[in-house]
Structure formats: C-alpha cells, structure tokens
Design an enzyme around this catalytic site. Sequence first.
Site, PDB file in Angstrom:
ATOM      1  N   PRO A   2     -34.671 -11.369 -52.032  1.00 11.70           N
ATOM      2  CA  PRO A   2     -34.317 -12.788 -52.098  1.00 11.70           C
ATOM      3  C   PRO A   2     -32.850 -12.969 -52.484  1.00 11.70           C
ATOM      4  CG  PRO A   2     -36.430 -12.410 -53.153  1.00 11.70           C
ATOM      5  CD  PRO A   2     -35.842 -11.062 -52.851  1.00 11.70           C
ATOM      6  N   GLU A   3     -32.112 -13.699 -51.659  1.00 13.81           N
ATOM      7  CA  GLU A   3     -30.696 -13.926 -51.904  1.00 13.81           C
ATOM      8  C   GLU A   3     -30.498 -15.315 -52.487  1.00 13.81           C
ATOM      9  OE1 GLU A   3     -28.345 -12.616 -48.521  1.00 13.81           O
ATOM     10  OE2 GLU A   3     -29.840 -11.090 -48.029  1.00 13.81           O
ATOM     11  N   LYS A  50     -28.456 -14.365 -57.894  1.00 11.68           N
ATOM     12  CA  LYS A  50     -29.801 -13.916 -57.512  1.00 11.68           C
ATOM     13  C   LYS A  50     -30.772 -13.950 -58.686  1.00 11.68           C
ATOM     14  CE  LYS A  50     -28.000 -10.730 -54.015  1.00 11.68           C
ATOM     15  NZ  LYS A  50     -27.957  -9.329 -53.559  1.00 11.68           N
ATOM     16  N   ARG A 303     -26.852   0.035 -48.095  1.00 10.37           N
ATOM     17  CA  ARG A 303     -27.717  -0.947 -47.449  1.00 10.37           C
ATOM     18  C   ARG A 303     -27.634  -0.803 -45.934  1.00 10.37           C
ATOM     19  NH1 ARG A 303     -29.108  -5.056 -50.821  1.00 10.37           N
ATOM     20  NH2 ARG A 303     -30.785  -5.248 -49.291  1.00 10.37           N
TER      21      ARG A 303
END
Length: 327
Positions: A2-3, A50, A303
């Site tokens: 979740p950003e 975040k 990432r």
Amino acid sequence: MPEGPSVRKFQLLTSPFVGQVVAKVGGSSRKINVNDLNALRLQDSQVHGKNLYLAFVAAEGPLVPTAEETVLQREAASGASSPVQGGQEQVCTLQRHPQEEELQELPHSGSEALDAAGGPSSWLRFHFGLFGSIRANEFSRANKANKRGDWKDPIPRLVLHFVSGGFLVFYNCRMHWCSCPRANPASDILSVEFHRGRALDALRVPDPICHTLLDQRYFSGLGNIIKNEILYMAKIHPLTQGSVLALSDLERLLDCAVQFSAAWLHSKLRGKGLHPRIYQKEQCPLGHAVMKGTLGPSGGFKRLTWWCPQCQPVVLSGDGDPAPATE
C-alpha cells in the site's frame, strides 16, 4: 505494498470513529497486547507517507456515542468518505525515514504496553507491508483457496469494536507504540506542504533515478507502482543518473509524481481501480515490448521495475557510459 494514496484511504475509513471508545478488542497480533486498547478513546487519526497513526487516550465522560458519530460510522461502512484532512498534517518531532523503510515491530512487556497506552496521548503506528489493509464494519472473506486448498478467511491482526457497535479490522500490518507521529509533511507527495525544491535537489544526485524516487526522506508515500508509472510518463529510463538529466526533465518527473499520486487517490475515493500504463505490463501503451528487472541500490532493498526501451531510452552518464545497473 500500500502506497500513499491507499494509506490515505485507510485513514478516511478510521476518521469516523475518532472520539469513540473501544468496547472490545480482538486480533492475532503478538507484538502488542491488544487488550491494552480496551476502554481507551480513539482521539486522532493521521497519515504520513506510508504510515497510519492512531492516537488513544483514557476515556472520560459517557461512553454512549452521539447520533452524529453513529451516522459517520455507517457512512464509513458504505464507502462514503470525507475530504482529506490536510490540517492534521502537523510535525510533532521531525525524524528521517530511511529508504523504503520497513517498520520493525518491537515487542512490549505487559507493563510497557500499559505505560504506552496509559499516557496523556499515545500513538499506535501501522505499517502495511505488501498486502496490509483496513476494513470498516466488515471482515475480509476468502475469495480463493490457499496453497493447502483450504478456503480460510484472512485472520485480522487487530479488531477494534466501538461502543456504537461499529468496528475496524486491520489485516497484515505491523503495529508499534510511539509517543508521536514520525512526520515530515515537506517530504509527503500528497501533502500541501510538499517541498518541491528539496525534492528536486534530491533528484539531482548521481544515482539511478529509480533508487532516489523510493527514498522516503524526500518522497514519503511514493512506492514501487508510482515509481514505475511516473518514469514511463516522463519518458525516463529507470537507471538514468539524476545528475545527467536536464532540470526541465526533473521538473516534469516531479509533476508526474504529484499529479499521478493525487489522481490515484481521487480514483480510490470514487471506488475505481488503478489502470497502470507500464507496471506489470508486457507491452507499453504504444505496443512496444516492456523489459523487467530487479533494481535497487547496492546492499539495499531491490524492487521489480518495468520500462519500455523505446519510450524510455538509456541516457549516458558524463563519462559516456550507461548508468550502471544493480540487479
């Protein structure tokens, strides 16, 4: 993971319960003693990057909810939302966020947790990892079988039942008591106080631009999805060093970051999903083949990254060599 836009929506789910007293608790968390939240009042709800922060205080006065509070909680359950509360973004103590910070849950003994929850105002900090979420007045249900073939509903980490009858459910999150939110609105891409000058300075360093964008000290709330999308929108190769880009290119990238994040938040508040251009795609919108690689700083968190070699050409560094890849 979740950003920023997702965590903002989580905050809007919790805000109707502010002012209410916890009547009953549940959940599987072993990092905090969930029973310490019993009979405390939810005093405030804030989001920074975040991270979500909920403030709890000792309950005073009647425990019966007002009619207005009950209506607000019903609206939360039906998906209604209120505007983002920019006024809540105040700095208590400025502390720097490390790059792509992973919150470490610190176990408390029973007495330590009681001390934390029993002060004038104590904050419970939530970090949602890769798959964390919040639901208001409903539980998450299994939509497919797990690896063992069982149809088991997800187990909440924390459930807060309030005197009104409403409840909040927290899944796959890490929780940690703290004395004050770790906040710096100047670095939050969704804050009205976001400092563009400081962000531009950060982007000018001779590091791959995809590394810098995930540095939460300067781009709090910006995560891997936003990174991939805005680099494609700005037509910048992810391994391009920021120091070789023109100021106009960096300003365009920053515009894309702010605009895309705000648009994603507004889409979420309308109940609409994200339609990525490049993230997890095999072709870009122009039909070109997309490349995928695992990129990140040496010794740091790496990432998955997607880019189009034609739309996002490699830019050579000052010595005539391509920016180095770290895979």
